[in-house]
Write a protein that holds these residues in place. Structure first.
Motif, PDB file in Angstrom:
ATOM      1  N   LEU A  69       0.824  -1.209   0.000  1.00  0.00           N
ATOM      2  CA  LEU A  69       0.000   0.000   0.000  1.00  0.00           C
ATOM      3  C   LEU A  69       0.857   1.257   0.000  1.00  0.00           C
ATOM      4  O   LEU A  69       0.503   2.265  -0.611  1.00  0.00           O
ATOM      5  N   THR A 122       2.747   1.527  -6.561  1.00  0.00           N
ATOM      6  CA  THR A 122       1.683   2.286  -7.213  1.00  0.00           C
ATOM      7  C   THR A 122       1.119   1.454  -8.358  1.00  0.00           C
ATOM      8  O   THR A 122       1.885   0.873  -9.142  1.00  0.00           O
ATOM      9  N   LYS A 123      -0.183   1.407  -8.428  1.00  0.00           N
ATOM     10  CA  LYS A 123      -0.846   0.608  -9.457  1.00  0.00           C
ATOM     11  C   LYS A 123      -0.393   1.049 -10.846  1.00  0.00           C
ATOM     12  O   LYS A 123      -0.353   2.229 -11.161  1.00  0.00           O
ATOM     13  N   LEU A 151      -2.757  10.363  -3.074  1.00  0.00           N
ATOM     14  CA  LEU A 151      -2.911   9.023  -3.635  1.00  0.00           C
ATOM     15  C   LEU A 151      -2.657   7.956  -2.573  1.00  0.00           C
ATOM     16  O   LEU A 151      -3.346   6.927  -2.534  1.00  0.00           O
ATOM     17  N   ILE A 182      -5.681   7.588  -0.447  1.00  0.00           N
ATOM     18  CA  ILE A 182      -6.721   6.849  -1.181  1.00  0.00           C
ATOM     19  C   ILE A 182      -6.461   5.348  -1.108  1.00  0.00           C
ATOM     20  O   ILE A 182      -7.379   4.546  -0.884  1.00  0.00           O
ATOM     21  N   ARG A 183      -5.186   4.957  -1.270  1.00  0.00           N
ATOM     22  CA  ARG A 183      -4.852   3.534  -1.216  1.00  0.00           C
ATOM     23  C   ARG A 183      -5.092   2.964   0.179  1.00  0.00           C
ATOM     24  O   ARG A 183      -5.606   1.863   0.338  1.00  0.00           O
ATOM     25  N   GLU A 218      -8.589   2.671  -3.951  1.00  0.00           N
ATOM     26  CA  GLU A 218      -7.776   2.805  -5.156  1.00  0.00           C
ATOM     27  C   GLU A 218      -8.510   2.294  -6.393  1.00  0.00           C
ATOM     28  O   GLU A 218      -8.533   2.955  -7.433  1.00  0.00           O
ATOM     29  N   ASN A 219      -9.104   1.095  -6.305  1.00  0.00           N
ATOM     30  CA  ASN A 219      -9.789   0.537  -7.481  1.00  0.00           C
ATOM     31  C   ASN A 219     -10.985   1.391  -7.894  1.00  0.00           C
ATOM     32  O   ASN A 219     -11.270   1.557  -9.079  1.00  0.00           O
ATOM     33  N   PHE A 230      -9.342   4.911  -9.048  1.00  0.00           N
ATOM     34  CA  PHE A 230      -8.202   4.880  -9.959  1.00  0.00           C
ATOM     35  C   PHE A 230      -8.525   5.470 -11.332  1.00  0.00           C
ATOM     36  O   PHE A 230      -7.711   6.225 -11.888  1.00  0.00           O
TER      37      PHE A 230
END
Length: 534
Positions: free
Chosen positions: A124, A128-129, A260, A263-264, A269-270, A273
């Motif tokens: 987390l 980063t995605k 960000l 948010i995670r 996040e999903n 995103f």
């Protein structure tokens, strides 16, 4: 008995919304969410495995106060306040403990005994995605392999080979500062040119000196150095005396990165995103293109060079490292090898200028050690003992990474400073808070380089509490190079210029922290030191 089908109509007649109306759905959803938050808070306060640990009530109950302080940029300061009130172990969020004891550095981040799991890095925080893992975020096994490949660029042999590259940019810094200050004085008006006045007589005109922002100049230098060592070419910041758009974007992204991260941590996040992607799409595409262009030019170089990517490129096919992973590690090197070094130099300069006695002592050491500027090189600056003490004290007062770098307690739990911590708990040592803890240091908010030079006044100080480069198997790979580079840059600046703060009444250290420092400009008057060539 009332027909069930008519209940909705009856509710509407009584002024209540229908169970299937949008208003009712929102009301029900809000009630359920509030109930979940309340029940979760009760669980966190009473049944959670960390419920017995002290900490602020709201922080023990919910993640929201922690994230609020994080997004405001005050969290490291708040953590110190928590430790003062609750002791050396504080529960700063429902599942996170902060440790203020120096021993915690070894227990959390140090080497583990054979067969013991490491305190892993939580994805987390570190990943980063959509971005491949780098040296900072790799698993334990991959990290070891990657570190060995990159160690070539940070070896003593490479440092000696890199000396000409680094020294060239530091000399460019000195030339740029001389040109920019253009004969500026250290605070008073100085006569800079001669001309005719309105009576036709020759008269000297006065020009007020212009202060230079040392934060920018240090950033330009370190980014150009690391650009060359990572990509084989500089960003051109020093040559143009301005930020490259990519470099500027990196600085501006720090605050957004904190949002960000929040948010995670909230698990959104999903959900969010796609929105985040849309907001940052242009910046991401710009960053990726610049990175790939520079990286491709570096890959195309056939001549071996002593930089950070050489080891990776030599083993690239064997380890199956594609361009995306190379780019991720190159980007990490750019930020870790430039932003932190420039931050420390900025902080050290400010602290020295606020403490004239320390600046005077450092100036005497530098100018008496070297007879000419050509003698000031990476190897020779290692003899400057007082300078190292100044840099160490600056790293204590103003650590480049002031937050706590989180780790997760492995399966089965583990002891940290004689405290058993359940598995899955997030733990960290918060650098700024630990460095300013009066339990570890005499006058913790004061700048005293002498505490690093065996001064008896500071004999009880816990210097092992200061770990700006971390400890253990994941400590900073570039530690020796960073210290040498900081010494070289500061020595050259002190040797060539007298300095004075342009705004001595302002506390430059009063900054927000968004993972890294949100630095203000640091305006300084520079007066070139003129020396005889004889």
């Amino acid at each position: 008995m009332m027909d069930l089908l008519n209940r909705g109509s009856l509710l509407q007649l009584e002024g209540l919304p229908s169970p299937t109306s949008p208003t009712a759905i929102i009301l029900i959803g809000t009630t359920l969410l509030a109930s979940y938050i309340l029940l979760r808070a009760i669980y966190n306060l009473t049944l959670h495995p960390l419920s017995s640990h002290p900490g602020p009530f709201l922080h023990r109950a919910s993640l929201l106060p922690y994230l609020y302080r994080q997004v405001r940029g005050t969290l490291p300061y708040d953590v110190l306040t928590f430790h003062k009130r609750y002791g050396p172990v504080v529960r700063i969020s429902p599942n996170q403990l902060s440790f203020a004891d120096p021993q915690a550095w070894k227990d959390i981040y140090g080497h583990r005994s054979p067969g013991q799991e490491e305190f892993a890095k939580p994805n987390l925080f570190y990943r980063t995605k959509g971005i491949p893992p780098s040296l900072l975020s790799e698993t334990r096994e991959n990290h070891g392999t990657l570190r060995r490949l990159m160690a070539h660029g940070f070896s003593e042999r490479s440092m000696r080979a890199q000396e000409g590259i680094i020294g060239g940019y530091v000399d460019m810094l000195v030339r740029g500062l001389r040109k920019a200050c253009s004969g500026g004085s250290s605070g008073s008006d100085q006569k800079v040119r001669r001309g005719e006045n309105e009576n036709g007589n020759v008269a000297e005109e006065k020009k007020k000196p212009v202060p230079l922002d040392m934060v920018s100049w240090y950033n330009w230098t370190t980014f150009d150095v690391i650009g060359d060592l990572a990509f084989g070419e500089p960003f051109g910041c020093l040559e143009k005396a301005e930020y490259d758009p990519w470099v500027n974007a990196i600085g501006k992204s720090v605050h957004f990165g904190t949002v960000l991260l929040a948010i995670r941590i909230l698990g959104l996040e999903n959900l969010l995103f796609p929105i985040v992607e849309k907001i940052s799409d242009k910046a991401r595409r710009f960053h990726r293109k610049r990175t790939m262009d520079k990286l491709q030019r570096r890959v195309n170089l056939t001549k071996e060079r002593p930089d950070f990517l050489e080891g990776l490129l030599q083993k690239r096919e064997e380890w199956g490292m594609d361009m995306e992973r190379l780019a991720a590690n190159a980007s990490l090197l750019i930020i870790a090898g430039s932003e932190t070094t420039a931050t420390l130099l900025s902080g050290a300069t400010y602290l020295l200028l606020k403490h004239p006695e320390a600046l005077k002592k450092l100036t005497e050491e530098v100018r008496s050690t070297f007879k000419s500027e050509e003698e000031i090189i990476l190897s020779s600056v290692s003899s400057l003992e007082y300078m190292l003490a100044c840099l160490n004290e600056a790293m204590r007062v103003y650590p480049p990474v002031p937050i706590g770098m989180p780790r997760v307690v492995p399966k089965g739990g583990a002891k940290v400073v004689d405290t058993f911590v359940p598995e899955g708990t997030v733990v960290a040592v918060w650098q700024w808070a630990t460095n300013h803890n009066e339990q570890h240091f005499v006058e913790p908010f004061e700048f005293h380089p002498e505490r690093w030079m065996h001064d008896p006044r500071f004999s009880d100080d816990r210097l092992d509490a200061v770990q700006p480069f971390n400890v253990g198997p994941r400590n900073c790979l570039g530690r020796n190079l960073a210290i040498a580079e900081m010494r070289l840059i500061l020595a050259k600046v002190v040797y060539n210029f007298d300095m004075q703060l342009a705004n001595s009444g302002k506390d430059w250290l009063d900054q927000q922290i968004f993972v890294l420092w949100d630095k203000h400009p640091l305006p300084v008057y520079l007066t070139p030191v003129e020396r005889s060539n004889v």
